[in-house]
Scaffold this motif. Structure first.
Motif, PDB file in Angstrom:
ATOM      1  N   GLY A   2       0.782  -1.227   0.000  1.00 56.45           N
ATOM      2  CA  GLY A   2       0.000   0.000   0.000  1.00 56.45           C
ATOM      3  C   GLY A   2       0.810   1.270   0.000  1.00 56.45           C
ATOM      4  O   GLY A   2       0.368   2.289  -0.496  1.00 56.45           O
TER       5      GLY A   2
ATOM      6  N   PRO B  31       5.213   2.847   0.862  1.00 60.20           N
ATOM      7  CA  PRO B  31       6.555   2.459   1.262  1.00 60.20           C
ATOM      8  C   PRO B  31       6.578   2.163   2.765  1.00 60.20           C
ATOM      9  O   PRO B  31       5.909   2.839   3.539  1.00 60.20           O
ATOM     10  CB  PRO B  31       7.383   3.715   0.960  1.00 60.20           C
ATOM     11  CG  PRO B  31       6.579   4.499  -0.033  1.00 60.20           C
ATOM     12  CD  PRO B  31       5.149   4.205   0.297  1.00 60.20           C
TER      13      PRO B  31
ATOM     14  N   ASP C 156       7.453  -7.370   0.920  1.00 65.73           N
ATOM     15  CA  ASP C 156       6.993  -5.998   0.697  1.00 65.73           C
ATOM     16  C   ASP C 156       6.598  -5.935  -0.776  1.00 65.73           C
ATOM     17  O   ASP C 156       7.443  -5.995  -1.664  1.00 65.73           O
ATOM     18  CB  ASP C 156       8.137  -5.038   1.028  1.00 65.73           C
ATOM     19  CG  ASP C 156       7.831  -3.586   0.664  1.00 65.73           C
ATOM     20  OD1 ASP C 156       6.759  -3.295   0.112  1.00 65.73           O
ATOM     21  OD2 ASP C 156       8.714  -2.733   0.916  1.00 65.73           O
ATOM     22  N   THR C 157       5.298  -5.852  -1.024  1.00 62.61           N
ATOM     23  CA  THR C 157       4.777  -6.050  -2.379  1.00 62.61           C
ATOM     24  C   THR C 157       4.319  -4.729  -2.988  1.00 62.61           C
ATOM     25  O   THR C 157       3.434  -4.066  -2.450  1.00 62.61           O
ATOM     26  CB  THR C 157       3.570  -7.006  -2.333  1.00 62.61           C
ATOM     27  OG1 THR C 157       2.542  -6.429  -1.516  1.00 62.61           O
ATOM     28  CG2 THR C 157       3.956  -8.359  -1.754  1.00 62.61           C
TER      29      THR C 157
ATOM     30  N   GLN D 209      -0.551  -1.876  -7.881  1.00 63.40           N
ATOM     31  CA  GLN D 209      -1.559  -0.815  -7.929  1.00 63.40           C
ATOM     32  C   GLN D 209      -2.896  -1.398  -8.370  1.00 63.40           C
ATOM     33  O   GLN D 209      -2.943  -2.487  -8.950  1.00 63.40           O
ATOM     34  CB  GLN D 209      -1.171   0.227  -8.983  1.00 63.40           C
ATOM     35  CG  GLN D 209       0.227   0.751  -8.890  1.00 63.40           C
ATOM     36  CD  GLN D 209       0.536   1.729 -10.013  1.00 63.40           C
ATOM     37  OE1 GLN D 209       0.570   1.349 -11.175  1.00 63.40           O
ATOM     38  NE2 GLN D 209       0.740   2.985  -9.670  1.00 63.40           N
ATOM     39  N   THR D 210      -3.950  -0.598  -8.178  1.00 60.55           N
ATOM     40  CA  THR D 210      -5.264  -0.983  -8.695  1.00 60.55           C
ATOM     41  C   THR D 210      -5.119  -1.337 -10.182  1.00 60.55           C
ATOM     42  O   THR D 210      -5.687  -2.313 -10.658  1.00 60.55           O
ATOM     43  CB  THR D 210      -6.253   0.193  -8.535  1.00 60.55           C
ATOM     44  OG1 THR D 210      -6.234   0.614  -7.176  1.00 60.55           O
ATOM     45  CG2 THR D 210      -7.658  -0.217  -8.927  1.00 60.55           C
TER      46      THR D 210
ATOM     47  N   ASP E 249       4.696   6.572  -9.799  1.00 56.37           N
ATOM     48  CA  ASP E 249       5.559   6.540  -8.620  1.00 56.37           C
ATOM     49  C   ASP E 249       6.984   6.927  -8.995  1.00 56.37           C
ATOM     50  O   ASP E 249       7.462   6.599 -10.077  1.00 56.37           O
ATOM     51  CB  ASP E 249       5.606   5.121  -8.019  1.00 56.37           C
ATOM     52  CG  ASP E 249       4.379   4.812  -7.183  1.00 56.37           C
ATOM     53  OD1 ASP E 249       3.880   5.719  -6.499  1.00 56.37           O
ATOM     54  OD2 ASP E 249       3.916   3.657  -7.219  1.00 56.37           O
TER      55      ASP E 249
ATOM     56  N   ARG F 297       4.289   8.656  -4.696  1.00 57.27           N
ATOM     57  CA  ARG F 297       3.643   9.255  -5.855  1.00 57.27           C
ATOM     58  C   ARG F 297       4.349  10.532  -6.289  1.00 57.27           C
ATOM     59  O   ARG F 297       4.766  11.325  -5.466  1.00 57.27           O
ATOM     60  CB  ARG F 297       2.182   9.599  -5.532  1.00 57.27           C
ATOM     61  CG  ARG F 297       1.339   8.439  -5.089  1.00 57.27           C
ATOM     62  CD  ARG F 297       1.062   7.409  -6.123  1.00 57.27           C
ATOM     63  NE  ARG F 297       0.524   7.960  -7.349  1.00 57.27           N
ATOM     64  CZ  ARG F 297      -0.028   7.212  -8.306  1.00 57.27           C
ATOM     65  NH1 ARG F 297      -0.108   5.892  -8.172  1.00 57.27           N
ATOM     66  NH2 ARG F 297      -0.475   7.763  -9.403  1.00 57.27           N
TER      67      ARG F 297
ATOM     68  N   ARG G 271      -5.747   5.729  -1.617  1.00 53.48           N
ATOM     69  CA  ARG G 271      -5.342   6.668  -2.635  1.00 53.48           C
ATOM     70  C   ARG G 271      -6.405   7.743  -2.844  1.00 53.48           C
ATOM     71  O   ARG G 271      -7.560   7.425  -3.069  1.00 53.48           O
ATOM     72  CB  ARG G 271      -5.179   5.843  -3.899  1.00 53.48           C
ATOM     73  CG  ARG G 271      -4.321   6.412  -4.898  1.00 53.48           C
ATOM     74  CD  ARG G 271      -4.035   5.277  -5.849  1.00 53.48           C
ATOM     75  NE  ARG G 271      -4.262   5.753  -7.176  1.00 53.48           N
ATOM     76  CZ  ARG G 271      -4.043   5.010  -8.250  1.00 53.48           C
ATOM     77  NH1 ARG G 271      -3.644   3.762  -8.130  1.00 53.48           N
ATOM     78  NH2 ARG G 271      -4.238   5.514  -9.427  1.00 53.48           N
TER      79      ARG G 271
HETATM   80  C1  WT7 Z   1      -0.046   3.049  -5.020  1.00 49.69           C
HETATM   81  C2  WT7 Z   1      -1.176   2.243  -5.573  1.00 49.69           C
HETATM   82  C3  WT7 Z   1      -2.033  -2.280  -4.619  1.00 49.69           C
HETATM   83  C4  WT7 Z   1      -2.482  -2.328  -3.344  1.00 49.69           C
HETATM   84  C5  WT7 Z   1      -2.905  -1.164  -2.568  1.00 49.69           C
HETATM   85  C6  WT7 Z   1      -2.761   0.195  -3.143  1.00 49.69           C
HETATM   86  C7  WT7 Z   1       1.643   2.742  -3.442  1.00 49.69           C
HETATM   87  C8  WT7 Z   1       1.526   0.240  -3.106  1.00 49.69           C
HETATM   88  C9  WT7 Z   1       3.495  -0.186  -2.289  1.00 49.69           C
HETATM   89  C10 WT7 Z   1       4.707  -0.698  -1.742  1.00 49.69           C
HETATM   90  C11 WT7 Z   1       5.596   1.463  -1.862  1.00 49.69           C
HETATM   91  C12 WT7 Z   1       3.420   1.194  -2.574  1.00 49.69           C
HETATM   92  C13 WT7 Z   1       2.245   3.279  -4.709  1.00 49.69           C
HETATM   93  C14 WT7 Z   1       1.249   2.867  -5.773  1.00 49.69           C
HETATM   94  N1  WT7 Z   1       2.170   1.429  -3.066  1.00 49.69           N
HETATM   95  N2  WT7 Z   1       2.308  -0.734  -2.631  1.00 49.69           N
HETATM   96  N3  WT7 Z   1       4.862  -1.993  -1.412  1.00 49.69           N
HETATM   97  N4  WT7 Z   1       5.724   0.164  -1.553  1.00 49.69           N
HETATM   98  N5  WT7 Z   1       4.476   2.015  -2.360  1.00 49.69           N
HETATM   99  O1  WT7 Z   1      -3.353   0.296  -4.417  1.00 49.69           O
HETATM  100  O2  WT7 Z   1      -4.703   2.363  -4.185  1.00 49.69           O
HETATM  101  O3  WT7 Z   1      -3.985   1.543  -6.452  1.00 49.69           O
HETATM  102  O4  WT7 Z   1      -2.334   2.540  -4.843  1.00 49.69           O
HETATM  103  O5  WT7 Z   1       0.235   2.631  -3.690  1.00 49.69           O
HETATM  104  O6  WT7 Z   1       2.326   4.663  -4.622  1.00 49.69           O
HETATM  105  O7  WT7 Z   1       1.291   3.662  -6.921  1.00 49.69           O
HETATM  106  P1  WT7 Z   1      -3.658   1.699  -5.007  1.00 49.69           P
END
Ligand code: WT7
Length: 651
Positions: free
Chosen positions: A393, A395, A417-418, A421-422, A506, A521, A532
């Motif tokens: 979600g 960093p 640590d995965t 994104q959507t 990102d 972001r 987000r």
């Molecule tokens: C944004 C996507 C995908 C699941 C939940 C969020 C940030 C997501 C990480 C991570 C650093 C991360 C990014 C990305 N993000 N996982 N492991 N390390 N940043 O989904 O709402 O579409 O958001 O979440 O900024 O672009 P989302």
């Protein structure tokens, strides 16, 4: 924890490498770096062949595809000509095996009640509800909105839609009725499935009331189905509204439709850089393949595991890693309805101890909250069942990583640590727990078959440890196919910023070992507690209030939530700034979008700092919000004329 220890620890953590424990690696699906590198090499040499190998061995197809990938940039089609059903893959194919009587979902309500559904039982419920939808006139290709608490009926509805080829659009239960209106109208949903209410920290969230409000402005909706959850009084509109449980008599025979691999599975709205949320469209075959394979390898699922992803199904994490990925693998997935600190700060640890959870997948923001609440809460519980931890979600700061590793993982659980994104549908950058040495704060490397890079704005790869934009250079199976109803925006947003590659939004850098470090972001999207939000969305909510002339929203760093929302507002002539108005405006945003978008801080200004061409100087506002510069009494107007000098610098 004193701050002195904290600093030293996080410094040490930065340079440290954690190897997968031998006991873990021995039993893992992917057991070593050599094995992982071999998979990467195989995928690199022929990505289509690689994905097709697992599509064949891991999934059930009614009919095999004719073509693995049709790539007409920026549009991809995977497994073209193949016929498949994700509900069949998640349910029916387990029924011919011993898993028929295995728990598919173990659900726990906030008040502590539990429900367990075996694969057989879940199949029955899904078939029954799929027939209900059909009876309500839902046909293949129709859109169905799901606005539910985290209860089994949400997973059942999703699988029922998928079974008959209806496209679901899950709307997070924390969104307001006007957010519902926008999303329902954008997708022209025919049916809404909701509940009377849900529970959050002991309080009822009234979902049906929000739906009633929304349905005044959503002409496409013919039917509303209501789950009886809290028992509170709700209005039922004759002819339109039906109780879920009164529809229970419908028959349970409902064969899964043989759908095209590219049949639209779901739409999920997410924030972008404009005020209008984007309906991210995912399709069936490729999405299922990547969610299935990532779940299997990254969470290293074993048949006897209890796996718990704490995300709400209203977000993509819940779609891919509470519902589709685990069920396709025949896993036992835990679902918990409520808050992590209800009734006390140890609810998660108490759940893990009682259900003997083996795999925990949660968000850095939750981990930071646990750190704040104190380690005495997890230390009270037996967490020895845990063997693997994950985060997603945002960093994760090395300090939070170390705490998770020591206090929760007892230094024996690998942490994955995965990053994804959507839009990506499934995990893209991640360690494999039995193979990848991890560094706290890094998502390590792309999953086999995924090609990523860090580039400059003009599309050149940057060198080691140089910052740049995170991009994906090849199509992947679970990629978004378009933005629903707005393909132009899809092309513009994702494939035109740096021509020819997918632009993730990102910032990132790769270190000397090729490990990715996500910096967050780089657009006007704020990540608040892993959720987000677009600054433009919050701004238009503010401006829709009669007292507001102009608004600018920025993020400032927050120890717990990652980012906090700060709004700068100018008022219409004649309106006087006051604490009461400030509160009114914050509530207004909560009403317009949902409580998650409510500004943490709201400041009145006489004017917003702008460049001569009229662009709001967000960088400046971010600095002001972060440093507290020109902060005055909250009720006084901020005078940005002092910033005239900075203003000309910006240009
Ligand atoms: C944004 C996507 C995908 C699941 C939940 C969020 C940030 C997501 C990480 C991570 C650093 C991360 C990014 C990305 N993000 N996982 N492991 N390390 N940043 O989904 O709402 O579409 O958001 O979440 O900024 O672009 P989302």
């Amino acid at each position: 924890m004193s701050s002195a220890t904290t600093n030293i620890e996080s410094l040490q953590a930065e340079g440290r490498i954690f190897n997968p424990p031998d006991e873990f690696a021995e039993k893992a699906h992917i057991k070593s770096m050599a094995e992982l590198e071999a998979l990467r090499a195989e995928a690199k040499a022929d990505p289509e062949k690689f994905w097709a190998r697992f599509a064949e061995s891991e999934l059930h197809w009614f009919k095999k595809w004719d073509e693995v990938l049709k790539w007409e940039p920026p549009h991809a089609q995977w497994f073209v000509g193949g016929k498949i059903n994700i509900s069949y893959n998640c349910l029916d194919r387990h029924l011919g095996t011993w898993r028929r009587n295995k728990a598919a979902l173990i659900w726990e309500g906030e008040a502590g009640e539990t429900r367990t559904l075996t694969y057989q039982q879940l199949h029955t419920e899904v078939c029954r509800f799929a027939n209900v939808l059909k009876e309500m006139g839902v046909a293949k290709g129709d859109r169905v909105a799901l606005y539910l608490p985290l209860i089994p009926e949400l997973a059942i509805s999703m699988l029922a839609c998928a079974r008959i080829g209806a496209t679901h659009s899950v709307i997070f239960g924390g969104f307001s009725s006007s957010a519902l209106v926008d999303r329902i109208n954008d997708a022209q949903c025919k049916v809404v499935v909701t509940a009377d209410g849900g529970y959050r920290r002991g309080k009822e969230v009234k979902l049906k009331a929000a739906v009633d409000e929304a349905l005044k402005e959503t002409p496409s909706v013919e039917t509303c189905i209501v789950v009886f959850r809290t028992g509170s009084q709700v209005h039922m509109e004759a002819g339109r509204d039906h109780w879920w449980h009164l529809l229970e008599t419908v028959n349970t025979d409902c064969p899964a439709e043989e759908l095209d691999s590219e049949h639209p599975l779901f739409i999920l709205y997410t924030s972008g850089t404009t005020g209008k949320p984007k309906g991210i469209l995912h399709t069936t075959g490729g999405y299922l393949l990547q969610t299935h394979l990532t779940t299997k390898w990254i969470f290293d699922l074993k048949d006897e595991d209890i796996y718990w992803c704490t995300a709400d199904i209203g977000w993509v994490t819940g779609h891919s890693y509470v519902v589709y990925g685990p069920l396709s693998n025949g896993a036992t997935a835990l679902m918990y309805e409520g808050a992590p600190n209800w009734p006390q700060a140890d609810r998660f640890w108490e759940i893990i101890e009682r259900h003997r959870v083996n795999i925990l997948y949660t968000a850095p923001t939750a981990i930071r909250a646990f750190i704040k609440w104190g380690e005495e809460w997890p230390l009270k519980h037996d967490l020895s069942s845990l063997r693997l931890l994950g985060t997603v979600g945002e960093p994760i700061n090395p300090e939070a990583w170390m705490w998770y590793h020591r206090i929760i993982g007892k230094e024996k659980c690998p942490i994955v640590d995965t990053w994804w994104q959507t839009e990506t549908g499934a995990i893209m950058i991640t360690p494999l727990p039995g193979a990848t040495p991890t560094k706290p704060g890094s998502g390590t490397k792309p999953f086999p078959g995924i090609e990523a890079d860090v580039m400059t704005r003009d599309g050149k790869s940057v060198g080691a440890n140089e910052g740049g934009y995170l991009v994906i250079t090849k199509p992947w199976p679970s990629m978004l196919r378009t933005i629903y109803g707005d393909d132009e925006r899809y092309q513009q947003q994702y494939w035109s910023q740096i021509p020819g590659v997918y632009f993730a939004g990102d910032g990132a850098r790769k270190d000397q070992d090729g490990y990715y470090w996500i910096m967050g972001r780089i657009d006007d999207v704020i990540n608040v507690a892993g959720h987000r939000l677009g600054t433009a969305e919050i701004e238009s909510a503010l401006v829709s209030h009669e007292a507001v002339a102009e608004a600018a929203v920025v993020a400032k760093p927050d120890d717990l939530k990652g980012s906090a929302i700060v709004a700068f507002v100018t008022l219409e002539g004649g309106r006087i700034a006051s604490d009461a108005l400030k509160e009114e405006l914050r509530q207004h945003v909560a009403r317009e979008i949902g409580a998650l978008a409510r500004p943490d801080e709201l400041r009145f200004a006489d004017a917003l700092p702008k460049t001569r061409s009229g662009k709001i100087m967000r960088r400046l506002l971010r600095e002001i919000a972060t440093s507290g510069l020109v902060a005055g009494d909250v009720t006084t107007l901020e005078d940005f004329s002092v910033l005239e000098k900075l203003r000309s610098e910006e240009e």
